[in-house]
Design an enzyme around this catalytic site. Structure first.
Site, PDB file in Angstrom:
ATOM      1  N   HIS A  63     -50.911  36.584   6.755  1.00  0.00           N
ATOM      2  CA  HIS A  63     -51.727  37.674   7.294  1.00  0.00           C
ATOM      3  C   HIS A  63     -53.201  37.277   7.428  1.00  0.00           C
ATOM      4  O   HIS A  63     -53.962  37.967   8.112  1.00  0.00           O
ATOM      5  CB  HIS A  63     -51.560  38.953   6.466  1.00  0.00           C
ATOM      6  CG  HIS A  63     -52.287  38.986   5.159  1.00  0.00           C
ATOM      7  ND1 HIS A  63     -51.676  38.728   3.954  1.00  0.00           N
ATOM      8  CD2 HIS A  63     -53.572  39.273   4.859  1.00  0.00           C
ATOM      9  CE1 HIS A  63     -52.551  38.860   2.974  1.00  0.00           C
ATOM     10  NE2 HIS A  63     -53.714  39.193   3.493  1.00  0.00           N
ATOM     11  N   ASP A  93     -45.161  35.922   3.984  1.00  0.00           N
ATOM     12  CA  ASP A  93     -46.625  35.921   3.988  1.00  0.00           C
ATOM     13  C   ASP A  93     -47.223  34.628   3.460  1.00  0.00           C
ATOM     14  O   ASP A  93     -48.186  34.632   2.700  1.00  0.00           O
ATOM     15  CB  ASP A  93     -47.170  37.109   3.185  1.00  0.00           C
ATOM     16  CG  ASP A  93     -48.627  37.405   3.511  1.00  0.00           C
ATOM     17  OD1 ASP A  93     -49.068  37.036   4.614  1.00  0.00           O
ATOM     18  OD2 ASP A  93     -49.318  37.987   2.660  1.00  0.00           O
ATOM     19  N   GLY A 170     -60.125  39.759   0.949  1.00  0.00           N
ATOM     20  CA  GLY A 170     -60.912  38.531   1.046  1.00  0.00           C
ATOM     21  C   GLY A 170     -60.409  37.469   0.093  1.00  0.00           C
ATOM     22  O   GLY A 170     -60.601  36.269   0.301  1.00  0.00           O
ATOM     23  N   ASN A 171     -59.715  37.907  -0.987  1.00  0.00           N
ATOM     24  CA  ASN A 171     -59.063  36.961  -1.890  1.00  0.00           C
ATOM     25  C   ASN A 171     -57.734  36.461  -1.326  1.00  0.00           C
ATOM     26  O   ASN A 171     -57.179  35.469  -1.810  1.00  0.00           O
ATOM     27  CB  ASN A 171     -58.788  37.605  -3.248  1.00  0.00           C
ATOM     28  CG  ASN A 171     -59.980  37.616  -4.165  1.00  0.00           C
ATOM     29  OD1 ASN A 171     -60.759  38.557  -4.140  1.00  0.00           O
ATOM     30  ND2 ASN A 171     -60.138  36.570  -4.962  1.00  0.00           N
ATOM     31  N   SER A 172     -57.208  37.155  -0.327  1.00  0.00           N
ATOM     32  CA  SER A 172     -55.892  36.804   0.209  1.00  0.00           C
ATOM     33  C   SER A 172     -55.841  35.343   0.626  1.00  0.00           C
ATOM     34  O   SER A 172     -56.702  34.857   1.359  1.00  0.00           O
ATOM     35  CB  SER A 172     -55.563  37.686   1.414  1.00  0.00           C
ATOM     36  OG  SER A 172     -55.319  39.010   1.027  1.00  0.00           O
ATOM     37  N   ILE A 190     -52.487  43.524  -3.413  1.00  0.00           N
ATOM     38  CA  ILE A 190     -53.054  44.242  -4.543  1.00  0.00           C
ATOM     39  C   ILE A 190     -52.453  45.639  -4.599  1.00  0.00           C
ATOM     40  O   ILE A 190     -51.964  46.159  -3.600  1.00  0.00           O
ATOM     41  CB  ILE A 190     -54.595  44.354  -4.458  1.00  0.00           C
ATOM     42  CG1 ILE A 190     -55.024  45.052  -3.153  1.00  0.00           C
ATOM     43  CG2 ILE A 190     -55.250  42.994  -4.587  1.00  0.00           C
ATOM     44  CD1 ILE A 190     -56.519  45.289  -3.046  1.00  0.00           C
TER      45      ILE A 190
END
Length: 413
Positions: A63, A93, A170-172, A190
């Protein structure tokens, strides 16, 4: 008698001082780890990634890449590169890319660790770009926490790691790291509340084990999609057996891959690749971790003995069953067959015009509105995969007789 309070206060102050010293020492111990980890972190497309080999192989979430194939990326040490997509798994993902390096050039990296060795309570660090903070100071953000749970299913994340290590949008795609600097997961989801896109205490990471399984497929994908695998031709059920719940094979489609592998109705599924199967949810989670073409070893109990059956997973293939259904009239939402095409799975199963569908695989059909009817109609016409074994209960009206309920066995193909 009143005792002097001074010693008590001293003891409390000393305890506080020692606790503060321990916390300070603990935080200080993380400094060299953060310094070590930072250069291998990747800023990519507003999200995160991590380099896992010196030749520039990197991982992120599907994503994060959003269907693109080439990227301008920046590492945590400030160096910039072009990156090219190698392969992606939209369902799970996960995506793999490679940095475009000069001949003989290497880059900082973090090795993939052994996520199977994790235990609840192990300390972890997440590295990322929450809310785009890295755009401001050109540096990733580090957060610390523990492993909260293992082998969890969260949507399409199966067998994932649950952590209270703070992760946010943003951590993805960024790494979940152990205290020895190894990547044990790729952060991707999350838990949120009230529709707010911020962490409420739980994050979910794709395990390093899953990443290792998929990497060879990504490397051979030529920038394309790698699909998940399944064992076509099996129907399962949960039943009490020997005082505990067992996952049993309820049916095996004739001529299917499952039949060729040696599965039989009544087999109790004990495990897949040595991982125990206590429930249908766990079974789906384990199968959902593997790509097409992967071979699993399925342990089953049969006639008092135990067998190990090899099964190669194949990608799901949608197919039609060959039946159409009457449109709803007024408030009548009964699912009634309008016609059956000759030579189709529906015809082979004995489905006939006028049959009312009552149950599918034990699930009673109870519709509340036309939208639900439309959704069911789509599923019945094109919502099954080749090899699916369906137990269909119908009500059939025969002229001059009372309606009868019949159980039909339909194999999608």
């Amino acid at each position: 008698m009143n005792r002097p309070r001074f010693p008590v206060i001293c003891r409390a102050a000393l305890a506080g001082l020692l606790a503060a010293t321990c916390r300070a020492d603990h935080v200080t111990d993380l400094v060299p780890l953060c310094v070590k980890v930072k250069p291998a972190y990747v800023f990519i497309a507003g999200g995160s990634g991590v380099v896992i080999s010196p030749d520039g192989l990197m991982l992120t979430n599907n994503h994060v890449i959003q269907g693109k194939r080439t990227f301008d990326v920046r590492l945590g040490d400030g160096s910039s590169y072009k990156a090219k997509l190698l392969g992606t798994d939209p369902h799970g993902d996960l995506a793999a890319l490679r940095l475009e390096l000069k001949e003989g050039q290497t880059v900082p990296y973090l090795p993939l660790g052994d996520s199977d060795a994790l235990a609840v309570g192990d300390e972890t660090i997440a590295v990322g770009n929450p809310f785009g903070l890295g755009v401001i100071d050109q540096s990733p953000t580090f957060t610390a926490g523990i492993v909260s749970a293992l082998h969890h299913t969260q949507g399409t994340y199966t067998e994932c790691i649950v952590t209270d290590t703070e992760v946010n949008p943003g951590n993805s795609g960024g790494p979940l790291i152990t205290m020895n600097g190894e990547v044990v997961g790729i952060n991707g989801q999350i838990a949120t509340r009230f529709g707010l896109r911020s962490n409420t205490g739980l994050g979910f990471a794709i395990s390093a084990k899953q990443a290792k399984i998929w990497l060879p497929r990504f490397l051979a994908a030529g920038g394309g999609e790698v699909k998940h695998g399944r064992i076509p031709g099996l129907a399962f059920e949960e039943k009490q057996q020997g005082g505990e719940v067992r996952v049993l094979i309820k049916d095996v489609a004739d001529g299917s891959a499952a039949a060729s592998a040696g599965f039989r109705p009544g087999d109790a599924v004990l495990g897949i690749d040595a991982a125990p199967i206590p429930s249908l949810t766990r079974l789906a989670a384990l199968i959902g971790m593997y790509p097409e073409g992967h071979e699993v070893k399925v342990a089953v109990r049969r006639d008092g003995g135990q067998l190990e059956l090899p099964a190669r997973l194949v990608a799901p293939k949608r197919c039609a069953i060959g039946a159409n259904f009457e449109r709803p009239r007024n408030d009548d939402l009964d699912v009634v067959v309008s016609n059956v095409e000759e030579g189709t799975p529906a015809a082979t199963a004995g489905l006939k015009e006028g049959d009312e569908i009552l149950e599918i695989n034990g699930q009673r059909i109870e519709l509340r509105n036309r939208n639900e009817f439309k959704a069911l109609d789509r599923m019945l016409r094109m919502g099954f995969n080749e090899g699916d074994v369906l137990a269909v209960k119908v009500r059939r009206s025969v002229e001059g007789q009372e309606p009868v309920e019949l159980d039909l066995r339909l194999i999608a193909k």
